[in-house]
Structures are given as structure tokens and as C-alpha cells.
Design a protein around this motif. Structure first.
Motif, PDB file in Angstrom:
ATOM      1  N   GLN A 121     -15.523   1.659   3.995  1.00 30.49           N
ATOM      2  CA  GLN A 121     -14.167   1.392   4.472  1.00 30.49           C
ATOM      3  C   GLN A 121     -13.384   2.699   4.446  1.00 30.49           C
ATOM      4  O   GLN A 121     -13.174   3.293   3.401  1.00 30.49           O
ATOM      5  N   ILE A 122     -12.936   3.148   5.595  1.00 32.12           N
ATOM      6  CA  ILE A 122     -12.283   4.453   5.684  1.00 32.12           C
ATOM      7  C   ILE A 122     -10.880   4.435   5.107  1.00 32.12           C
ATOM      8  O   ILE A 122     -10.535   5.266   4.295  1.00 32.12           O
ATOM      9  N   GLU A 123     -10.067   3.476   5.529  1.00 28.02           N
ATOM     10  CA  GLU A 123      -8.677   3.449   5.076  1.00 28.02           C
ATOM     11  C   GLU A 123      -8.192   2.001   4.993  1.00 28.02           C
ATOM     12  O   GLU A 123      -8.363   1.234   5.930  1.00 28.02           O
ATOM     13  N   PRO A 124      -7.574   1.616   3.885  1.00 22.76           N
ATOM     14  CA  PRO A 124      -7.073   0.246   3.761  1.00 22.76           C
ATOM     15  C   PRO A 124      -5.798   0.048   4.581  1.00 22.76           C
ATOM     16  O   PRO A 124      -5.080   1.002   4.869  1.00 22.76           O
ATOM     17  N   HIS A 125      -5.538  -1.193   4.952  1.00 26.32           N
ATOM     18  CA  HIS A 125      -4.352  -1.539   5.732  1.00 26.32           C
ATOM     19  C   HIS A 125      -3.709  -2.794   5.156  1.00 26.32           C
ATOM     20  O   HIS A 125      -4.408  -3.692   4.691  1.00 26.32           O
ATOM     21  N   LEU A 160       0.829  -1.189   0.000  1.00 31.06           N
ATOM     22  CA  LEU A 160       0.000   0.000   0.000  1.00 31.06           C
ATOM     23  C   LEU A 160       0.870   1.248   0.000  1.00 31.06           C
ATOM     24  O   LEU A 160       1.788   1.367   0.808  1.00 31.06           O
ATOM     25  N   ALA A 168      -0.123   4.727   0.586  1.00 35.32           N
ATOM     26  CA  ALA A 168      -1.228   5.595   0.986  1.00 35.32           C
ATOM     27  C   ALA A 168      -1.071   7.020   0.463  1.00 35.32           C
ATOM     28  O   ALA A 168      -2.052   7.678   0.137  1.00 35.32           O
ATOM     29  N   SER A 169       0.159   7.488   0.351  1.00 34.95           N
ATOM     30  CA  SER A 169       0.368   8.866  -0.109  1.00 34.95           C
ATOM     31  C   SER A 169      -0.020   9.044  -1.571  1.00 34.95           C
ATOM     32  O   SER A 169      -0.376  10.139  -1.989  1.00 34.95           O
ATOM     33  N   VAL A 208      -7.465   3.500  -4.355  1.00 36.37           N
ATOM     34  CA  VAL A 208      -8.368   3.727  -3.220  1.00 36.37           C
ATOM     35  C   VAL A 208      -9.759   4.171  -3.660  1.00 36.37           C
ATOM     36  O   VAL A 208     -10.719   3.954  -2.936  1.00 36.37           O
ATOM     37  N   ARG A 209      -9.903   4.744  -4.829  1.00 33.60           N
ATOM     38  CA  ARG A 209     -11.240   5.147  -5.297  1.00 33.60           C
ATOM     39  C   ARG A 209     -12.134   3.935  -5.550  1.00 33.60           C
ATOM     40  O   ARG A 209     -13.353   4.079  -5.654  1.00 33.60           O
ATOM     41  N   GLY A 220      -2.257   6.708  -3.037  1.00 38.85           N
ATOM     42  CA  GLY A 220      -3.604   6.165  -3.147  1.00 38.85           C
ATOM     43  C   GLY A 220      -3.740   4.883  -3.941  1.00 38.85           C
ATOM     44  O   GLY A 220      -4.777   4.652  -4.555  1.00 38.85           O
TER      45      GLY A 220
END
Length: 71
Positions: A39-43, A10, A12-13, A32-33, A15
Motif C-alpha cells: 500500500q503506497i499511501e493511505p487515504h 490522517l 500525512a505530514s 504509516v510504518r 505519518g
């Protein structure tokens, strides 16, 4: 039909990341779209269900990604 997998990488910066299908070593790209809104944020290491589609170049893309209901 949804496929079960795990987020294995991942960024995150930017996406995006990669999901590895259960019992497969191939990685599937995701953005992420394409995550379900609940789901707020993937991990990393999170189990997810998703659909797979190929882009025009033949690369696999994960779509309709949601947290897995089966653990």
C-alpha cells in the motif's frame, strides 16, 4: 484475526492517523510504518484490515494494516 475498519483521520505530514472499527465508534491510532508494503499511501475513507494491540498505557494501536479485500 483481522478487524475491518475505515481510515477516518490522517495527518500525512506526520505519518499517523486513526482507524474506526466497523460498527464501533472508537478510534484506533496507527502509524504509516505499520501499513503493508504494497500500500503506497493511505487515504481517508479507505477500508482496511488490521490487528489491534494495546500499548503500555492502554491505548489501542492498529498493526499489520492492509487494504480490505472485501468491499
Amino acid at each position: 484475526m483481522s478487524i475491518l475498519g475505515k481510515i477516518v483521520d490522517l495527518d500525512a505530514s506526520h505519518g499517523y492517523g486513526f482507524i474506526e472499527e466497523e460498527n464501533e465508534s472508537a478510534r484506533v491510532f496507527f502509524h504509516v510504518r505499520d501499513l503493508e508494503k504494497s500500500q503506497i499511501e493511505p487515504h481517508v475513507n479507505e477500508l482496511v484490515e488490521f490487528d489491534i494491540e494495546s500499548d503500555l498505557s492502554g491505548c489501542l494501536l492498529a498493526l499489520n494494516i492492509s487494504p480490505s479485500v472485501s468491499k
